[in-house]
Design an enzyme around this catalytic site. Structure first.
Site, PDB file in Angstrom:
ATOM      1  CG  HIS A 141      -1.981  -0.935   1.043  1.00  0.00           C
ATOM      2  ND1 HIS A 141      -3.291  -0.622   0.604  1.00  0.00           N
ATOM      3  CD2 HIS A 141      -2.234  -2.034   1.396  1.00  0.00           C
ATOM      4  CE1 HIS A 141      -4.259  -1.492   0.501  1.00  0.00           C
ATOM      5  NE2 HIS A 141      -3.583  -2.539   1.280  1.00  0.00           N
ATOM      6  CB  THR A 197      14.494  -7.293   0.494  1.00  0.00           C
ATOM      7  OG1 THR A 197      15.815  -7.643   1.001  1.00  0.00           O
ATOM      8  CG2 THR A 197      13.538  -7.380   1.915  1.00  0.00           C
ATOM      9  CE  LYS A 198      19.579  -5.761  -1.291  1.00  0.00           C
ATOM     10  NZ  LYS A 198      20.821  -5.218  -1.094  1.00  0.00           N
ATOM     11  CE  LYS A 215      26.194 -26.190   4.384  1.00  0.00           C
ATOM     12  NZ  LYS A 215      25.764 -27.403   5.297  1.00  0.00           N
TER      13      LYS A 215
END
Length: 218
Positions: A141, A197-198, A215
């Site tokens: 939002h 987030t990536k 790892k």
């Protein structure tokens, strides 16, 4: 009064004894699995037509918390969707128009209470496994702008940084979150409570907030 109490206690004792006797003929461990299969079959048969595509031998455990935009959602073969899942594809919101899609590959298993929501695209490969209460979202939002902060969050326009792709054989731990615009490679393991987030390269383990590689498996 004492006679009435004795009467009800006797009835209760008889009913409990009758049910206890039945448990030898119909043990809970066997009957719970039987009723689970029956309810999944009936619920899936009822709701499958609401999807764009619903694959063979796939099932939904009753009940959806929310199913929105099923005409934009495709389920592969032999998939299982847990109870209480919120699965939403939004084609409009507050006057905005979108072209969403959510696509599951084959043999996916989505844990109880998961929330998967799209305004652009969320695509899962084959054999994706998730824990309970995970979040996969390609939208939010509003945006991080000062003027937007004075608008109630529910009234802010939906914004997407891009679709999400999750490749084959990915394991997403309980309560993990996958954020917009992310590409997750094959064989990745995402730890519980991680926030991705990536982009994540194939064959590694990620954990943390935000998620980082802890790892490499290959």
């Amino acid at each position: 009064m004492a006679l009435m109490k004795f009467f009800f206690e006797t009835i209760r004792f008889c009913i409990r004894g009758f049910v206890y006797a039945l448990s030898f003929l119909f043990p809970y461990s066997r009957m719970s699995l039987f009723w689970r299969r029956i309810t999944v079959f009936l619920y899936t048969s009822w709701i499958a037509r609401d999807f764009k595509h619903f694959g063979k031998n796939s099932g939904v455990i009753p009940f959806f918390s929310l199913l929105q935009g099923g005409q934009y959602i495709s389920i592969g073969n032999r998939c299982t969707i847990g109870a209480g899942v919120e699965l939403t594809a939004w084609d409009s919101y507050q006057g905005q128009k979108f072209c969403p899609e959510i696509v599951f590959g084959d043999n996916c298993s989505i844990g109880e209470g998961a929330h998967i929501t799209a305004v652009t695209s969320i695509r899962l490969g084959n054999n994706v496994l998730t824990g309970k209460r995970i979040l996969i979202t390609d939208n939010s939002h509003g945006v991080l702008e000062e003027g937007m902060l004075d608008v109630p969050p529910i009234l802010r326009p939906l914004n997407s940084k891009g679709g999400i792709t999750i490749e084959d054989n990915v394991w997403i731990g309980e309560k993990a979150s996958i954020m917009p615009g992310v590409h997750i490679g094959k064989g990745v393991i995402i730890a519980c409570n991680a926030v991705v987030t990536k982009d994540i390269p194939p064959y590694c383990v990620v954990a943390g907030v935000p998620a980082k590689i802890v790892k490499k498996l290959r």
